[in-house]
Design a protein around this motif. Structure first.
Motif, PDB file in Angstrom:
ATOM      1  N   GLY A 264       0.995  -1.137  -0.088  1.00 36.54           N
ATOM      2  CA  GLY A 264      -0.120  -0.014  -0.256  1.00 36.54           C
ATOM      3  C   GLY A 264       0.805   1.176  -0.032  1.00 36.54           C
ATOM      4  O   GLY A 264       0.452   2.301   0.616  1.00 36.54           O
ATOM      5  N   ARG A 265       1.848   1.193  -0.760  1.00 36.38           N
ATOM      6  CA  ARG A 265       2.977   2.352  -0.580  1.00 36.38           C
ATOM      7  C   ARG A 265       3.161   3.303  -2.038  1.00 36.38           C
ATOM      8  O   ARG A 265       4.015   4.147  -1.840  1.00 36.38           O
ATOM      9  N   LEU A 266       2.336   2.869  -2.963  1.00 32.70           N
ATOM     10  CA  LEU A 266       2.428   3.554  -3.992  1.00 32.70           C
ATOM     11  C   LEU A 266       2.030   5.134  -4.112  1.00 32.70           C
ATOM     12  O   LEU A 266       2.460   5.852  -4.650  1.00 32.70           O
ATOM     13  N   ARG A 267       1.071   5.296  -3.006  1.00 32.55           N
ATOM     14  CA  ARG A 267       0.639   6.703  -3.053  1.00 32.55           C
ATOM     15  C   ARG A 267       1.752   7.449  -2.050  1.00 32.55           C
ATOM     16  O   ARG A 267       1.310   8.691  -1.859  1.00 32.55           O
ATOM     17  N   THR A 268       2.491   6.944  -1.501  1.00 29.52           N
ATOM     18  CA  THR A 268       3.605   7.882  -0.657  1.00 29.52           C
ATOM     19  C   THR A 268       4.601   8.278  -1.651  1.00 29.52           C
ATOM     20  O   THR A 268       4.662   8.072  -2.726  1.00 29.52           O
ATOM     21  N   PRO A 269       5.173   9.479  -0.943  1.00 29.53           N
ATOM     22  CA  PRO A 269       6.521  10.289  -2.065  1.00 29.53           C
ATOM     23  C   PRO A 269       7.425   9.179  -2.352  1.00 29.53           C
ATOM     24  O   PRO A 269       7.816   9.432  -3.407  1.00 29.53           O
ATOM     25  N   VAL A 270       7.726   8.345  -1.590  1.00 33.35           N
ATOM     26  CA  VAL A 270       8.843   7.147  -2.138  1.00 33.35           C
ATOM     27  C   VAL A 270       8.118   6.453  -3.111  1.00 33.35           C
ATOM     28  O   VAL A 270       8.701   6.118  -4.127  1.00 33.35           O
TER      29      VAL A 270
ATOM     30  N   LEU B 107      16.794   8.135   0.560  1.00 31.81           N
ATOM     31  CA  LEU B 107      17.474   7.012   0.734  1.00 31.81           C
ATOM     32  C   LEU B 107      16.580   5.740   0.518  1.00 31.81           C
ATOM     33  O   LEU B 107      17.026   4.792  -0.153  1.00 31.81           O
ATOM     34  N   GLY B 108      15.114   5.999   0.948  1.00 33.20           N
ATOM     35  CA  GLY B 108      14.424   4.804   0.782  1.00 33.20           C
ATOM     36  C   GLY B 108      14.444   4.731  -0.896  1.00 33.20           C
ATOM     37  O   GLY B 108      14.201   3.277  -1.290  1.00 33.20           O
ATOM     38  N   VAL B 109      14.072   5.577  -1.544  1.00 34.66           N
ATOM     39  CA  VAL B 109      14.080   5.401  -3.181  1.00 34.66           C
ATOM     40  C   VAL B 109      15.237   4.722  -3.579  1.00 34.66           C
ATOM     41  O   VAL B 109      15.282   3.870  -4.614  1.00 34.66           O
ATOM     42  N   GLY B 110      16.569   5.257  -3.246  1.00 33.90           N
ATOM     43  CA  GLY B 110      17.715   4.680  -3.554  1.00 33.90           C
ATOM     44  C   GLY B 110      17.835   3.225  -3.389  1.00 33.90           C
ATOM     45  O   GLY B 110      18.308   2.223  -4.319  1.00 33.90           O
TER      46      GLY B 110
END
Length: 594
Positions: free
Chosen positions: A144-150, A332-335
């Motif tokens: 359920g994380r697609l709508r977060t900034p990351v 860092l989460g995206v990385g």
């Protein structure tokens, strides 16, 4: 005899190939490692390097490459011009810089660590700049994380990576060192062929494919849609192969040609099962072709390059995210999410091998590097969990891979559905519209409304249209096309969405008894009550009395319908029918003291 022998060989190979694939995919999914790694390991186990149960991996790879073509076709279907424009800054800003900088940085590491030529290092480094769409997006969706900034930044980057397959394939073709004694044009001519072929496919899509799908839509034959969809992919891929180019490139262009047509969701739903099967077969074949001896000879190199790949991409992507205004923890989460190699690396390594830029042993070693880096994805997801914000409910576009992020899906865009949809749009909700009437779709287009062609009662099509993230599913179709069993299936597949149904009359409502509905509108009831109110007003009945009469009628109708639904008998609770005598009895009851 040979023909029968080939058929028996295919059947004989299919049993261990699919059996081991099923076993390892189930095991790896249970361990949280994803299906892709399961297929790769299964292919390596049944292939000649381990058990030797299945041979001729190259032949199977030829068939399985259709899976990659179908994957790129579906990616192309997602890339409508309007969607690209809405996400242009993240896609063409952040995404472009990520692919270019990561690819060049890894190319530099390969040049420093090996004796490859600059062209070979570039053909290996640029593919390693891509990440695994097949792993990251499903994991973000399930969490359920697609709508977060990351999640949104990661999706935009993956989307550009999918787009970048086209120029990367062209770059590899342009770098080709095709020797003079090998049949085939030089690299610059292949690049020219690419441009001309894309232009030809775009023209064919506008003047041939769109009229073809309109004709099939008018016929209403789903099987013909499947047939035409597969024909489009195979014909486009074959044209590219005939010109000495990548078949996947042709499939991608075919998808883009159809991305902005009403038939997009229907094509996605029809082609998706074939894509899943053939893509699994592709990864099985890749696993079979891995040269484990070449890997065993250089285990430290494989492990070291995998670590260098992960560290390099994490650092570059994190710094880019900071440059684009993200907090360092989210950056860092995206990385970490995008630090692994991706499945398209195998496609580009094979293309580089065909272009005589790298040897088969190098393709195996770097394929192992991608595989090892992909194995880290679930663990990196866990490591990055605390850096990702909680998901937020929002009516703005949800950056999802399979849909337009609409808050509501309206199935049926006739006179009833038009009113419902326009009321929702009037309140700022994003709405996806689905209908099977081609003429209605074209008429709606004349008024500026985008309606997709398809059968909105199909779960797979609803899923492609984004029902998993929608808040409302409204079935505005006429007739008795819906029943309680079908609506239970929809609710089970999309439990977070409220279901609303248009029913024609009392019989239609009784047919839906027990269905998990948030609302049902009996159209003959509402229109009849409206006319009754107008008639009472015309003969001078006071507005207050009209309100009381309507309220009393509705109450009795609800009570009667409840009994009818419980018993399944249309003639039940006849004493609850509204009449003058019943109304007088109600008035006497209201007048009694206490």
């Amino acid at each position: 005899m040979d023909e029968h022998g080939g058929g028996l060989s295919l059947l004989r190979d299919g049993v261990p190939l699919l059996g081991f694939g099923l076993l390892f995919v189930l095991l790896f999914r249970r361990l949280g490692l994803g299906a892709t790694l399961g297929y790769l390991v299964a292919g390596a186990v049944v292939g000649p390097a381990v058990l030797g149960l299945v041979g001729d991996a190259e032949e199977k790879m030829g068939v399985a490459e259709l899976g990659i073509a179908l994957l790129l076709f579906l990616v192309g279907l997602e890339l409508s011009p309007s969607r690209l424009w809405r996400m242009r800054h993240d896609i063409f800003g952040f995404g472009l810089l990520q692919v270019a900088l990561c690819g060049l940085a890894i190319t530099g590491i390969i040049l420093a660590a090996t004796d490859f030529s600059p062209a070979a290092a570039l053909a290996l480094g640029l593919p390693l700049g891509l990440s695994s769409t097949a792993q990251v997006l499903p994991m973000l969706q399930s969490a359920g994380r697609l709508r977060t900034p990351v999640g949104e930044r990661s999706f935009a980057t993956l989307l550009f990576q999918d787009i970048s397959i086209v120029p990367l394939l062209t770059i590899v073709a342009a770098l080709s060192r095709n020797p003079a004694d090998a049949a085939g044009p030089p690299g610059w001519m292949l690049a020219l062929y690419t441009v001309l072929a894309i232009a030809g496919l775009v023209l064919a899509g506008r003047f041939l494919l769109r009229p073809l799908f309109k004709l099939i839509g008018n016929m209403g034959e789903r099987e013909m849609f499947v047939f035409a969809g597969l024909f489009t992919v195979i014909a486009s891929a074959s044209l590219m192969q005939l010109l000495g180019l990548s078949p996947a490139l042709g499939a991608f262009v075919a998808g883009v040609m159809l991305a902005d047509t009403p038939y997009r969701h229907e094509l996605e739903a029809d082609v998706e099962p074939f894509r899943s099967i053939l893509l699994g077969l592709f990864f099985l074949a890749v696993g079979m072709t891995l040269d484990l001896n070449a890997i065993a000879e250089r285990p430290l190199f494989v492990a070291g390059m995998a670590a260098a790949l992960i560290i390099t991409k994490t650092v570059v992507i994190t710094l880019l995210a900071r440059l684009f205004g993200m907090p360092w923890r989210q950056g860092l989460g995206v990385g970490l999410l995008l630090s692994q190699g991706g499945e398209f690396g195998f496609v580009l390594f094979a293309q580089a091998q065909s272009a005589y830029l790298i040897a088969p042993e190098a393709a195996s070693v770097f394929g192992a590097i991608v595989t090892l880096s992909m194995a880290t994805t679930p663990f990196l997801m866990l490591a990055s969990k605390r850096f990702r914000a909680e998901p937020e409910r929002s009516t703005r576009e949800a950056a999802g891979p399979q849909h337009d992020g609409a808050s509501a899906i309206v199935v049926g865009y006739g006179r009833f559905g038009q009113t419902v949809a326009q009321m929702l749009i009037g309140q700022g909700l994003s709405v996806t519209l689905i209908d099977r009437d081609v003429e209605m779709i074209e008429t709606a287009g004349d008024f500026g409304m985008k309606v997709y062609y398809g059968d909105g009662t199909r779960l797979d099509l609803l899923r492609q249209a984004g029902a998993a993230d929608a808040e409302l599913l409204l079935f505005c179709i006429d007739g008795d096309q819906l029943d309680a069993e079908m609506l239970h299936s929809v609710h089970q597949a999309f439990p977070d969405a409220d279901l609303f149904v248009r029913a024609f009359d009392r019989r239609s409502v009784m047919k839906l008894r027990g269905a998990p509905l948030s609302g049902v509108v009996r159209e003959v009831l509402e229109s009849a009550i409206a006319m009754g109110r107008q008639a009472l007003d015309a003969v001078g009945v006071d507005e207050g009395e009209i309100e009381k009469t309507e309220a009393a009628y509705r109450q009795r109708d609800i009570e009667r319908l409840k009994v009818q639904k419980e018993t399944g008998d249309l003639y039940a609770a006849r004493d609850h029918m509204f009449s003058q005598a019943a109304q007088a009895a109600e008035q006497r009851k209201d007048a009694e003291p206490g």
